[in-house]
Design a protein around this motif. Sequence first.
Motif, PDB file in Angstrom:
ATOM      1  N   VAL A 114      35.192  57.789  23.525  1.00  0.00           N
ATOM      2  CA  VAL A 114      36.386  58.611  23.692  1.00  0.00           C
ATOM      3  C   VAL A 114      36.292  59.393  25.005  1.00  0.00           C
ATOM      4  CG1 VAL A 114      37.780  60.499  22.735  1.00  0.00           C
ATOM      5  CG2 VAL A 114      36.761  58.807  21.208  1.00  0.00           C
ATOM      6  N   ALA A 115      35.101  59.903  25.310  1.00  0.00           N
ATOM      7  CA  ALA A 115      34.888  60.616  26.570  1.00  0.00           C
ATOM      8  C   ALA A 115      35.171  59.704  27.757  1.00  0.00           C
ATOM      9  CB  ALA A 115      33.458  61.145  26.638  1.00  0.00           C
ATOM     10  N   ALA A 116      34.606  58.499  27.720  1.00  0.00           N
ATOM     11  CA  ALA A 116      34.807  57.551  28.817  1.00  0.00           C
ATOM     12  C   ALA A 116      36.278  57.167  28.958  1.00  0.00           C
ATOM     13  CB  ALA A 116      33.952  56.305  28.594  1.00  0.00           C
ATOM     14  N   ALA A 117      36.943  56.944  27.822  1.00  0.00           N
ATOM     15  CA  ALA A 117      38.361  56.589  27.859  1.00  0.00           C
ATOM     16  C   ALA A 117      39.203  57.725  28.412  1.00  0.00           C
ATOM     17  CB  ALA A 117      38.836  56.201  26.462  1.00  0.00           C
ATOM     18  N   SER A 118      38.821  58.961  28.101  1.00  0.00           N
ATOM     19  CA  SER A 118      39.591  60.101  28.624  1.00  0.00           C
ATOM     20  C   SER A 118      39.497  60.168  30.143  1.00  0.00           C
ATOM     21  CB  SER A 118      39.092  61.407  27.986  1.00  0.00           C
ATOM     22  OG  SER A 118      37.799  61.768  28.452  1.00  0.00           O
ATOM     23  N   ILE A 119      38.331  59.829  30.694  1.00  0.00           N
ATOM     24  CA  ILE A 119      38.187  59.769  32.159  1.00  0.00           C
ATOM     25  C   ILE A 119      39.058  58.657  32.726  1.00  0.00           C
ATOM     26  CG2 ILE A 119      36.601  59.236  34.046  1.00  0.00           C
ATOM     27  CD1 ILE A 119      34.353  60.498  32.385  1.00  0.00           C
ATOM     28  N   ALA A 120      38.935  57.468  32.148  1.00  0.00           N
ATOM     29  CA  ALA A 120      39.651  56.309  32.666  1.00  0.00           C
ATOM     30  C   ALA A 120      41.168  56.500  32.592  1.00  0.00           C
ATOM     31  CB  ALA A 120      39.226  55.056  31.900  1.00  0.00           C
ATOM     32  N   LEU A 121      41.661  56.978  31.465  1.00  0.00           N
ATOM     33  CA  LEU A 121      43.098  57.191  31.304  1.00  0.00           C
ATOM     34  C   LEU A 121      43.606  58.263  32.263  1.00  0.00           C
ATOM     35  CD1 LEU A 121      43.210  56.991  27.416  1.00  0.00           C
ATOM     36  CD2 LEU A 121      44.373  55.404  28.976  1.00  0.00           C
ATOM     37  N   THR A 122      42.822  59.317  32.437  1.00  0.00           N
ATOM     38  CA  THR A 122      43.215  60.389  33.361  1.00  0.00           C
ATOM     39  C   THR A 122      43.288  59.866  34.786  1.00  0.00           C
ATOM     40  OG1 THR A 122      42.233  62.079  31.932  1.00  0.00           O
ATOM     41  CG2 THR A 122      42.593  62.680  34.237  1.00  0.00           C
ATOM     42  N   TYR A 123      42.387  58.949  35.129  1.00  0.00           N
ATOM     43  CA  TYR A 123      42.359  58.396  36.488  1.00  0.00           C
ATOM     44  C   TYR A 123      43.479  57.378  36.707  1.00  0.00           C
ATOM     45  CZ  TYR A 123      40.272  56.950  40.917  1.00  0.00           C
ATOM     46  OH  TYR A 123      40.041  56.688  42.250  1.00  0.00           O
ATOM     47  N   GLY A 124      43.948  56.751  35.604  1.00  0.00           N
ATOM     48  CA  GLY A 124      45.030  55.781  35.736  1.00  0.00           C
ATOM     49  C   GLY A 124      44.704  54.374  35.290  1.00  0.00           C
ATOM     50  N   VAL A 125      43.533  54.175  34.670  1.00  0.00           N
ATOM     51  CA  VAL A 125      43.181  52.865  34.129  1.00  0.00           C
ATOM     52  C   VAL A 125      44.095  52.574  32.944  1.00  0.00           C
ATOM     53  CG1 VAL A 125      41.361  51.517  33.017  1.00  0.00           C
ATOM     54  CG2 VAL A 125      40.800  53.055  34.920  1.00  0.00           C
ATOM     55  N   ASN A 126      44.567  51.333  32.815  1.00  0.00           N
ATOM     56  CA  ASN A 126      45.505  51.037  31.734  1.00  0.00           C
ATOM     57  C   ASN A 126      44.793  50.767  30.412  1.00  0.00           C
ATOM     58  OD1 ASN A 126      45.028  48.084  31.351  1.00  0.00           O
ATOM     59  ND2 ASN A 126      45.859  47.918  33.427  1.00  0.00           N
ATOM     60  N   GLU A 127      45.553  50.884  29.330  1.00  0.00           N
ATOM     61  CA  GLU A 127      44.988  50.764  27.983  1.00  0.00           C
ATOM     62  C   GLU A 127      44.360  49.395  27.751  1.00  0.00           C
ATOM     63  OE1 GLU A 127      47.914  51.676  25.084  1.00  0.00           O
ATOM     64  OE2 GLU A 127      48.154  53.783  25.700  1.00  0.00           O
ATOM     65  N   LYS A 128      45.007  48.334  28.261  1.00  0.00           N
ATOM     66  CA  LYS A 128      44.499  46.986  28.017  1.00  0.00           C
ATOM     67  C   LYS A 128      43.084  46.820  28.558  1.00  0.00           C
ATOM     68  CE  LYS A 128      45.438  42.061  28.654  1.00  0.00           C
ATOM     69  NZ  LYS A 128      44.038  41.798  29.015  1.00  0.00           N
ATOM     70  N   ASP A 129      42.827  47.319  29.762  1.00  0.00           N
ATOM     71  CA  ASP A 129      41.484  47.193  30.327  1.00  0.00           C
ATOM     72  C   ASP A 129      40.469  47.986  29.507  1.00  0.00           C
ATOM     73  OD1 ASP A 129      42.025  45.467  32.493  1.00  0.00           O
ATOM     74  OD2 ASP A 129      42.859  47.122  33.654  1.00  0.00           O
ATOM     75  N   ILE A 130      40.876  49.145  29.013  1.00  0.00           N
ATOM     76  CA  ILE A 130      39.976  49.950  28.186  1.00  0.00           C
ATOM     77  C   ILE A 130      39.664  49.222  26.884  1.00  0.00           C
ATOM     78  CG2 ILE A 130      39.789  52.105  26.872  1.00  0.00           C
ATOM     79  CD1 ILE A 130      41.461  53.423  29.100  1.00  0.00           C
ATOM     80  N   ILE A 131      40.686  48.656  26.255  1.00  0.00           N
ATOM     81  CA  ILE A 131      40.488  47.908  25.014  1.00  0.00           C
ATOM     82  C   ILE A 131      39.565  46.714  25.252  1.00  0.00           C
ATOM     83  CG2 ILE A 131      41.640  46.451  23.295  1.00  0.00           C
ATOM     84  CD1 ILE A 131      44.085  48.341  23.592  1.00  0.00           C
ATOM     85  N   ASP A 132      39.829  45.955  26.316  1.00  0.00           N
ATOM     86  CA  ASP A 132      39.011  44.764  26.599  1.00  0.00           C
ATOM     87  C   ASP A 132      37.553  45.143  26.848  1.00  0.00           C
ATOM     88  OD1 ASP A 132      41.206  43.159  26.335  1.00  0.00           O
ATOM     89  OD2 ASP A 132      41.577  42.931  28.487  1.00  0.00           O
TER      90      ASP A 132
END
Length: 461
Positions: free
Chosen positions: A283-301
């Motif tokens: 969740v911590a890593a996803a919060s960084i990625a989403l805040t930076y602009g990484v899309n959900e699909k890449d996070i899920i994959d």
Amino acid sequence: MNYLVVGAGNASRPVARLLNYLGHDVVVTDLKDISEFKIEFQRSLIEMEKEGVRLDMANKNPSVEGFDAVYMPPTLPETAPIAQKIYESDLKILTNEEFSKIVNDLIDVDIIGITGTMGKTTTTFITTSLFKQAGYKVWSCSSLVNNLVSEAIVDGIVKGKVNECDIAIFELPHGTIGLLNKLNIKIGLLTNIAEDHLSEFGGSLEKYQQRKLLLQAMSEIFISNNSCHDIIEKVRDDAIFYALDEDVDFKGTVGDKSLTIAYGDNEFTTPFNMMSYFFENSVAAASIALTYGVNEKDIIDALKAFKGLPAHMEDVGEYNGRKVILDSAFLYDGMKITLDYFKDDSVVLFLDHFDTLSVRDKAEVGNLISEYNLKAVIASGFNEVTQAVEMDAANEILDAIININIEKVAVETIEKAAELTFKYSEPGDVILHMGPLIAYDRLTTVDKIIKGLERGSKKYE
């Protein structure tokens, strides 16, 4: 310029190496001979010497003549003879702040910095995975690369990694933050703050917290675990918070082999096959990625493909029908998470030396273990840092275990502890390691553990 770098310790080595790389003439002086340093530090010093740094080792009375500037590590006592010589001279003193600005100017990409007492290595690893999945060329520095992250960062600059990336993701332990306290961090994240390493801060939790909080002052955007909310809100009113099962900016919910992350008006669920603290760190890593602009699909994959990292709830296979898990948990909260995960299994636990790097409350460890119905606890008394057998450290843990159903054994080495797990276990059991030693010296420790497991599996088959 001609630079004198005092000491060949953890702060001085990366300073000397980078100054040499930038074209300065650098001499490192130390009271100790190179042979008195740990092998990995000897290798680092030898590499620096090959690159052009001059080593002035085992010098009890170094001169400051002929130098334009000097770096003194923060651990150098003001009363030390070399310190007195420097104060009486007109040498320019290079501060940590000035050195940090030099490093910062050499990194021409966004920096993500991750700190905390627990979980920073895991979160750095997962964050790196998310950005790589999104197509970024990531320069990642963590204790998995080098236990001294500041050396890993300087190594990346010297070897050109900084020129081959479009984003940098750094684990920032308290020592690295102290040295590199003027980095421009795009997104900083704090995983938690617990009572550890206090011996390095005069026993003061407040001083330790202040060191960790340097990251928020360095960060354009700051994200924190909600457990630190009360601390963060005193110094920052625009912080973003994450947690499991709490209504915060990034909320994680654990499902059956899945993880759901809700943020703002959005929510997504990803398959997730990991265990224990990996949920919150993801969740911590996803919060960084989403805040930076990484899309959900890449996070899920990335998360559905994530298979863990070395020595963090690492499944190293089965030995004679026993599943063996190596974990580096050693603080109360981290150990509780791991022990809770295995609470329904039949477990033999083996522990390394809990005073590695810092004196810890070993009675607290024993009291916690008492709450679980383990078959046996085997504790090692060997201190890898001092290379001394300190059985009191092992016995202090065991003496605090009051659960009469737990067998308690103290041994002299982690290798012997691993071997004896087979004496007290049977097929179907889980053999679990916990302790700080893997985080301190993963390769050596895991090698010793595997040798002990192999010997024990043959001896007690």
